[in-house]
Write a protein that holds these residues in place. Sequence first.
Motif, PDB file in Angstrom:
ATOM      1  N   ARG A 125     -32.311   0.722   8.722  1.00  0.00           N
ATOM      2  CA  ARG A 125     -32.545  -0.307   7.701  1.00  0.00           C
ATOM      3  C   ARG A 125     -34.025  -0.641   7.595  1.00  0.00           C
ATOM      4  N   LEU A 126     -34.684  -0.753   8.745  1.00  0.00           N
ATOM      5  CA  LEU A 126     -36.106  -1.084   8.733  1.00  0.00           C
ATOM      6  C   LEU A 126     -36.916   0.025   8.072  1.00  0.00           C
ATOM      7  N   HIS A 127     -36.553   1.273   8.354  1.00  0.00           N
ATOM      8  CA  HIS A 127     -37.288   2.392   7.750  1.00  0.00           C
ATOM      9  C   HIS A 127     -37.166   2.376   6.223  1.00  0.00           C
ATOM     10  N   ARG A 128     -36.026   1.970   5.702  1.00  0.00           N
ATOM     11  CA  ARG A 128     -35.871   1.893   4.243  1.00  0.00           C
ATOM     12  C   ARG A 128     -36.851   0.881   3.649  1.00  0.00           C
ATOM     13  N   VAL A 129     -37.063  -0.207   4.359  1.00  0.00           N
ATOM     14  CA  VAL A 129     -38.038  -1.206   3.902  1.00  0.00           C
ATOM     15  C   VAL A 129     -39.454  -0.639   3.996  1.00  0.00           C
ATOM     16  N   GLU A 130     -39.722   0.095   5.065  1.00  0.00           N
ATOM     17  CA  GLU A 130     -41.042   0.725   5.204  1.00  0.00           C
ATOM     18  C   GLU A 130     -41.357   1.635   4.021  1.00  0.00           C
ATOM     19  N   HIS A 131     -40.361   2.389   3.564  1.00  0.00           N
ATOM     20  CA  HIS A 131     -40.573   3.315   2.451  1.00  0.00           C
ATOM     21  C   HIS A 131     -40.992   2.568   1.192  1.00  0.00           C
ATOM     22  N   GLU A 132     -40.497   1.343   1.051  1.00  0.00           N
ATOM     23  CA  GLU A 132     -40.867   0.531  -0.114  1.00  0.00           C
ATOM     24  C   GLU A 132     -42.280  -0.023   0.018  1.00  0.00           C
ATOM     25  N   ILE A 133     -42.580  -0.595   1.191  1.00  0.00           N
ATOM     26  CA  ILE A 133     -43.844  -1.325   1.294  1.00  0.00           C
ATOM     27  C   ILE A 133     -45.050  -0.403   1.405  1.00  0.00           C
ATOM     28  N   ILE A 134     -44.858   0.828   1.892  1.00  0.00           N
ATOM     29  CA  ILE A 134     -46.024   1.714   1.967  1.00  0.00           C
ATOM     30  C   ILE A 134     -46.479   2.104   0.560  1.00  0.00           C
ATOM     31  N   VAL A 135     -45.520   2.235  -0.353  1.00  0.00           N
ATOM     32  CA  VAL A 135     -45.863   2.514  -1.752  1.00  0.00           C
ATOM     33  C   VAL A 135     -46.486   1.277  -2.389  1.00  0.00           C
ATOM     34  N   GLN A 136     -45.890   0.107  -2.154  1.00  0.00           N
ATOM     35  CA  GLN A 136     -46.416  -1.134  -2.724  1.00  0.00           C
ATOM     36  C   GLN A 136     -47.851  -1.390  -2.296  1.00  0.00           C
ATOM     37  N   ALA A 137     -48.117  -1.224  -0.995  1.00  0.00           N
ATOM     38  CA  ALA A 137     -49.459  -1.504  -0.478  1.00  0.00           C
ATOM     39  C   ALA A 137     -50.485  -0.510  -1.013  1.00  0.00           C
ATOM     40  N   THR A 138     -50.094   0.745  -1.117  1.00  0.00           N
ATOM     41  CA  THR A 138     -51.009   1.759  -1.667  1.00  0.00           C
ATOM     42  C   THR A 138     -51.357   1.415  -3.110  1.00  0.00           C
ATOM     43  N   LYS A 139     -50.366   1.009  -3.877  1.00  0.00           N
ATOM     44  CA  LYS A 139     -50.613   0.615  -5.269  1.00  0.00           C
ATOM     45  C   LYS A 139     -51.549  -0.588  -5.341  1.00  0.00           C
TER      46      LYS A 139
END
Length: 223
Positions: A199-213
């Motif tokens: 579950r935590l990894h799924r959140v990581e996949h979202e925030i790494i894209v958000q932060a890069t943007k």
Amino acid sequence: MPSKKRVVVLISGSGTNLQALIDAQDTPALPNAELVLVISNRKNAYGLTRASSANPPIPTAYLALQPYLKKYPEKTREDYDVEIARMVVNAKPDIVVLAGWMHILSEKFIEIVEGRLSLSGPEPPTISIPVINLHPALPGVFDGANAIERAYEAFQRGEIEHTGCMVHRVVKDVDRGEPIVVRDVKIEKGEALEAFEERLHRVEHEIIVQATKIMLEESTRAS
């Protein structure tokens, strides 16, 4: 159309967070962005396969610490970081993303990428290139390795009610840079470590894209 923003990603493992960036590049989630280089410090990291299998393929590079030190006995860990910085700077990125990069980079790496220290060879960056890192814990808690397991065990002991993950700027102090995106992740009572980790990894996949943007938009406004 403005030229695409160039992204360099550093990995050590399977590359699931890298895959999130690959899937998001040049979409509304990460518009006008292109992954131009993936560097691994592990030869068999599956993330290298993900990069070379992308459409179009993403160039890759590999350099591991111990083989480097064995080949050059007079060199140091800091010299290795300089070589990684050289590879990064040569790719002329607008951002560097550490996505599961399991090696603590020295301050010299940061100084080179931010243009505060010159290298022989490649031209120094004309702007300070931000370096960001994904870490599976909340700011100021469970810095360093094995953060997921340590948080899970602390929850079992009743010391915390939840944990989380973040993307932060990279500074010389491990996992202490300014947070860019922070997300709480609840641990369910009776939940197995593996289920929580997924579950935590799924959140990581979202925030790494958000932060890069976020960081690329910030650099666009500054330029």
